[in-house]
Scaffold this active site. Structure first.
Site, PDB file in Angstrom:
ATOM      1  N   HIS A 306       0.853  -1.197   0.000  1.00 11.94           N
ATOM      2  CA  HIS A 306       0.000   0.000   0.000  1.00 11.94           C
ATOM      3  C   HIS A 306       0.880   1.236   0.000  1.00 11.94           C
ATOM      4  O   HIS A 306       1.971   1.236   0.543  1.00 11.94           O
ATOM      5  CB  HIS A 306      -0.903   0.018   1.237  1.00 11.94           C
ATOM      6  CG  HIS A 306      -2.067   0.932   1.069  1.00 11.94           C
ATOM      7  ND1 HIS A 306      -1.976   2.272   1.308  1.00 11.94           N
ATOM      8  CD2 HIS A 306      -3.306   0.700   0.617  1.00 11.94           C
ATOM      9  CE1 HIS A 306      -3.144   2.833   1.043  1.00 11.94           C
ATOM     10  NE2 HIS A 306      -3.968   1.916   0.634  1.00 11.94           N
ATOM     11  N   ASP A 363      -8.013  -4.947  -0.750  1.00 13.76           N
ATOM     12  CA  ASP A 363      -8.460  -5.763  -1.890  1.00 13.76           C
ATOM     13  C   ASP A 363      -8.201  -7.250  -1.718  1.00 13.76           C
ATOM     14  O   ASP A 363      -8.676  -8.065  -2.510  1.00 13.76           O
ATOM     15  CB  ASP A 363      -7.749  -5.269  -3.167  1.00 13.76           C
ATOM     16  CG  ASP A 363      -8.157  -3.839  -3.477  1.00 13.76           C
ATOM     17  OD1 ASP A 363      -7.293  -2.948  -3.408  1.00 13.76           O
ATOM     18  OD2 ASP A 363      -9.358  -3.623  -3.727  1.00 13.76           O
TER      19      ASP A 363
HETATM   20  C1  SDX Z   1      -5.913   0.435  -3.251  1.00 18.09           C
HETATM   21  O1  SDX Z   1      -4.059   4.796  -2.223  1.00 18.09           O
HETATM   22  C2  SDX Z   1      -5.059   4.219  -1.677  1.00 18.09           C
HETATM   23  O2  SDX Z   1      -5.543   4.610  -0.617  1.00 18.09           O
HETATM   24  C3  SDX Z   1      -5.597   3.073  -2.478  1.00 18.09           C
HETATM   25  C4  SDX Z   1      -6.657   2.253  -1.767  1.00 18.09           C
HETATM   26  C5  SDX Z   1      -7.906   3.072  -1.535  1.00 18.09           C
HETATM   27  O3  SDX Z   1      -8.690   2.710  -0.621  1.00 18.09           O
HETATM   28  O4  SDX Z   1      -8.147   3.990  -2.318  1.00 18.09           O
HETATM   29  O5  SDX Z   1      -6.184   1.803  -0.503  1.00 18.09           O
HETATM   30  C6  SDX Z   1      -7.063   1.045  -2.578  1.00 18.09           C
HETATM   31  O6  SDX Z   1      -5.606   0.830  -4.346  1.00 18.09           O
HETATM   32  C7  SDX Z   1      -5.102  -0.614  -2.525  1.00 18.09           C
HETATM   33  C8  SDX Z   1      -3.858  -1.086  -3.347  1.00 18.09           C
HETATM   34  C9  SDX Z   1      -4.366  -2.111  -4.361  1.00 18.09           C
HETATM   35  N1  SDX Z   1      -3.215  -2.507  -5.287  1.00 18.09           N
HETATM   36  C10 SDX Z   1      -2.673  -3.719  -5.223  1.00 18.09           C
HETATM   37  O7  SDX Z   1      -2.951  -4.563  -4.350  1.00 18.09           O
HETATM   38  C11 SDX Z   1      -1.640  -4.006  -6.315  1.00 18.09           C
HETATM   39  C12 SDX Z   1      -0.389  -4.644  -5.699  1.00 18.09           C
HETATM   40  N2  SDX Z   1       0.280  -3.636  -4.865  1.00 18.09           N
HETATM   41  C13 SDX Z   1       1.334  -2.873  -5.470  1.00 18.09           C
HETATM   42  O8  SDX Z   1       1.198  -2.577  -6.825  1.00 18.09           O
HETATM   43  C14 SDX Z   1       1.859  -1.746  -4.591  1.00 18.09           C
HETATM   44  O9  SDX Z   1       2.025  -2.277  -3.339  1.00 18.09           O
HETATM   45  C15 SDX Z   1       1.074  -0.459  -4.497  1.00 18.09           C
HETATM   46  C16 SDX Z   1       0.903   0.187  -5.828  1.00 18.09           C
HETATM   47  C17 SDX Z   1      -0.253  -0.689  -3.849  1.00 18.09           C
HETATM   48  C18 SDX Z   1       1.864   0.473  -3.604  1.00 18.09           C
HETATM   49  O10 SDX Z   1       3.094   0.656  -4.195  1.00 18.09           O
HETATM   50  P1  SDX Z   1       4.202   1.576  -3.469  1.00 18.09           P
HETATM   51  O11 SDX Z   1       3.940   1.782  -2.035  1.00 18.09           O
HETATM   52  O12 SDX Z   1       4.339   2.780  -4.337  1.00 18.09           O
HETATM   53  O13 SDX Z   1       5.440   0.688  -3.490  1.00 18.09           O
HETATM   54  P2  SDX Z   1       6.460   0.635  -4.676  1.00 18.09           P
HETATM   55  O14 SDX Z   1       5.699   0.386  -5.929  1.00 18.09           O
HETATM   56  O15 SDX Z   1       7.357   1.815  -4.596  1.00 18.09           O
HETATM   57  O16 SDX Z   1       7.256  -0.687  -4.296  1.00 18.09           O
HETATM   58  C19 SDX Z   1       8.194  -0.678  -3.211  1.00 18.09           C
HETATM   59  C20 SDX Z   1       8.891  -2.041  -3.319  1.00 18.09           C
HETATM   60  C21 SDX Z   1       9.335  -2.370  -4.745  1.00 18.09           C
HETATM   61  O17 SDX Z   1      10.405  -3.290  -4.655  1.00 18.09           O
HETATM   62  P3  SDX Z   1      11.930  -2.669  -4.697  1.00 18.09           P
HETATM   63  O18 SDX Z   1      12.034  -1.824  -5.951  1.00 18.09           O
HETATM   64  O19 SDX Z   1      12.097  -1.875  -3.419  1.00 18.09           O
HETATM   65  O20 SDX Z   1      12.824  -3.896  -4.725  1.00 18.09           O
HETATM   66  O21 SDX Z   1       7.940  -3.053  -2.957  1.00 18.09           O
HETATM   67  C22 SDX Z   1       7.710  -3.895  -4.075  1.00 18.09           C
HETATM   68  C23 SDX Z   1       8.153  -3.131  -5.297  1.00 18.09           C
HETATM   69  O22 SDX Z   1       8.509  -4.012  -6.342  1.00 18.09           O
HETATM   70  N3  SDX Z   1       6.281  -4.194  -4.079  1.00 18.09           N
HETATM   71  C24 SDX Z   1       5.757  -5.383  -4.330  1.00 18.09           C
HETATM   72  C25 SDX Z   1       4.362  -5.238  -4.164  1.00 18.09           C
HETATM   73  N4  SDX Z   1       4.096  -3.972  -3.831  1.00 18.09           N
HETATM   74  C26 SDX Z   1       5.282  -3.315  -3.794  1.00 18.09           C
HETATM   75  N5  SDX Z   1       6.349  -6.569  -4.680  1.00 18.09           N
HETATM   76  C27 SDX Z   1       5.490  -7.609  -4.874  1.00 18.09           C
HETATM   77  N6  SDX Z   1       4.128  -7.555  -4.710  1.00 18.09           N
HETATM   78  C28 SDX Z   1       3.545  -6.383  -4.377  1.00 18.09           C
HETATM   79  N7  SDX Z   1       2.234  -6.325  -4.244  1.00 18.09           N
END
Ligand code: SDX
Length: 420
Positions: A306, A363
């Site tokens: 998140h 989710d």
């Molecule tokens: C919602 O914003 C809100 O409030 C949204 C929401 C709402 O109520 O409106 O809460 C609803 O959108 C919830 C999120 C739903 N999305 C997902 O479940 C999709 C999977 N999650 C990711 O795509 C991700 O975690 C995000 C987009 C939700 C958050 O991304 P961040 O905090 O910007 O983290 P990042 O993309 O900068 O990643 C940081 C690290 C990376 O690895 P490194 O480059 O440090 O090695 O964490 C990794 C990412 O690759 N990572 C994941 C991951 N999420 C982040 N690796 C594997 N699986 C994941 N789900």
């Protein structure tokens, strides 16, 4: 406590005003930064930027706290009434009996669509993505309700909010029925909000849908938990569009489009697709987790991580319990729930997820509940949009990323103490 922060740049010192939040982040006011220093700031994800002072919702990502107008989720969990939460989000406090009854009557009286709107549904291919239909049809409402394109006062806001929150159910149900070639169900004025939605979705000409109290409570909770979440992607979109003076229908239609993305509201569908891929034997849970950790793989563990929560998403904790209770009371077992629990167990012990503070989000379990109710996967994000609509409407009056200046934590005041 100092009212300014000092910035030193190329030998010159600049005093920048500070803005203190009621809780959570304080902010440096940079509105004059460029004029003073020629500097701008760079923050693509807006993760370090607040562009509004908001009183609607407060999130503490480190502590896993979420409060609507100062009232925490666990207090609302004991009073699961989506319409009451919608009124509180939009108008700032728990509704009086008179306001609740006035709004409920307006929801009932405005559930129908103009019959001419059916021609628009007929124009969509049956395979049309429901989120595309929803966004288009919310925008189309502005053609049928021109009286709400310019809003003058809170009375009009209450009227247009009731119209939109009521009709969004009908639009969603009609999109679902159209996709299956089924006849539309007119709203039943004798049914309360969520029951009427289930009726419009699942009744047949020969059989009225039988409302199960457990299903009703579960769906009320799903909608409440999705009702607002500060300045997320779709809410920021609604505010951005609204900041141009665009009407509420146009702004919320834009919010639906933003919510559609798999990284945002589309994740609930992607979670089920992920669980089904594992269930269908395409890969094991261990293989999927390994893929999600692989830097060279685009795969992510959907429903995990998140932008704000660096601890459990409090909504995921509640939805996990709701999913288990619902399946148990329905006497149903869903193999996907077992897979979800196993994925969670593996991930929460894995240093990759622990180091990056990746936990289940809203989710991860919501899809299990919607499946149990009989809602198809391609309608999951539509349900998210129905839940989020009151939050979008509430924020439509405020602007972008926030410094929280709303209520500190306050108790849920029971109805008897609100003159009911
Ligand atoms: C919602 O914003 C809100 O409030 C949204 C929401 C709402 O109520 O409106 O809460 C609803 O959108 C919830 C999120 C739903 N999305 C997902 O479940 C999709 C999977 N999650 C990711 O795509 C991700 O975690 C995000 C987009 C939700 C958050 O991304 P961040 O905090 O910007 O983290 P990042 O993309 O900068 O990643 C940081 C690290 C990376 O690895 P490194 O480059 O440090 O090695 O964490 C990794 C990412 O690759 N990572 C994941 C991951 N999420 C982040 N690796 C594997 N699986 C994941 N789900």
């Amino acid at each position: 406590m100092s009212d300014t922060a000092k910035l030193i740049y190329k030998g010159a010192e600049y005093e920048l005003p500070l803005i203190y939040g009621t809780e959570g982040d304080d902010a440096i006011d940079i509105r004059n930064l460029r004029n003073q220093s020629g500097l701008i700031t760079f923050d693509p994800g807006l993760g370090n930027t607040g562009s509004c002072q908001s009183e609607v919702t407060f999130i503490d990502g480190e502590k896993g706290i979420l409060r609507y107008r100062g009232i925490s989720l666990d207090a609302l969990e004991h009073h699961p009434n989506f319409v009451e939460v919608a009124l509180m989000l939009i108008f700032g406090e728990l509704p009086s009996k008179a306001q609740y009854e006035r709004f409920s009557t307006s929801l009932t009286n405005n559930a129908n669509l103009d019959e001419d709107m059916k021609h628009h549904f007929a124009g969509f291919p049956r395979s049309a993505p429901p989120m595309a239909v929803l966004s288009a049809m919310i925008s189309t409402l502005s053609c049928f309700h021109p009286e709400f394109l310019e809003l003058e006062d809170a009375t009009q806001v209450e009227r247009v909010a009731a119209r939109l929150i009521s009709k969004v159910r009908t639009l969603a149900a009609y999109a679902y029925r159209r996709s299956l070639g089924l006849p539309y169900n007119y709203p039943d004025p004798s049914l309360p909000y969520v029951s009427n939605f289930l009726h419009m979705m699942f009744s047949e000409p020969y059989r009225q849908y039988s409302i199960d109290d457990e299903v009703l409570a579960a769906l009320n909770m799903v909608l409440i938990l999705h009702a607002d979440h500060e300045q997320n992607c779709s809410t920021s979109t609604v505010r951005m569009v609204g900041s141009s003076g665009a009407n509420l229908f146009a702004s919320c239609a834009a919010g639906v489009s933003a919510l559609w993305g798999p990284l945002h509201g589309g994740a609930n569908m992607a979670v089920i697709e992920m669980l089904e891929a594992i269930h269908n034997g395409n890969m094991t849970t261990e293989e999927y987790v390994a893929l999600a950790k692989d830097k060279d793989s685009p795969v992510r563990l959907m429903g995990f991580g998140h932008r704000v929560y660096r601890n459990f998403d409090p909504r995921a904790t509640i939805l996990r319990e709701v999913s288990e209770k619902l399946l148990e009371r329905m006497g149903r077992k869903d193999p996907l729930l077992s897979i979800a629990r196993k994925l969670e167990e593996i991930a929460l012990k894995d240093s990759y997820f622990i180091e990056r503070k990746l936990y289940p989000n809203v989710d991860f379990y919501s899809g299990i509940i919607l499946r149990a109710i009989g809602i198809p996967t391609n309608m999951f994000t539509v349900i998210f949009a129905i839940g989020r609509l009151p939050g979008w409407i509430a924020h439509w009056y405020e602007q972008k990323r926030q410094v929280y200046t709303g209520n500190k934590q306050s108790a849920y005041t029971v109805r008897t103490k609100r003159g009911w």
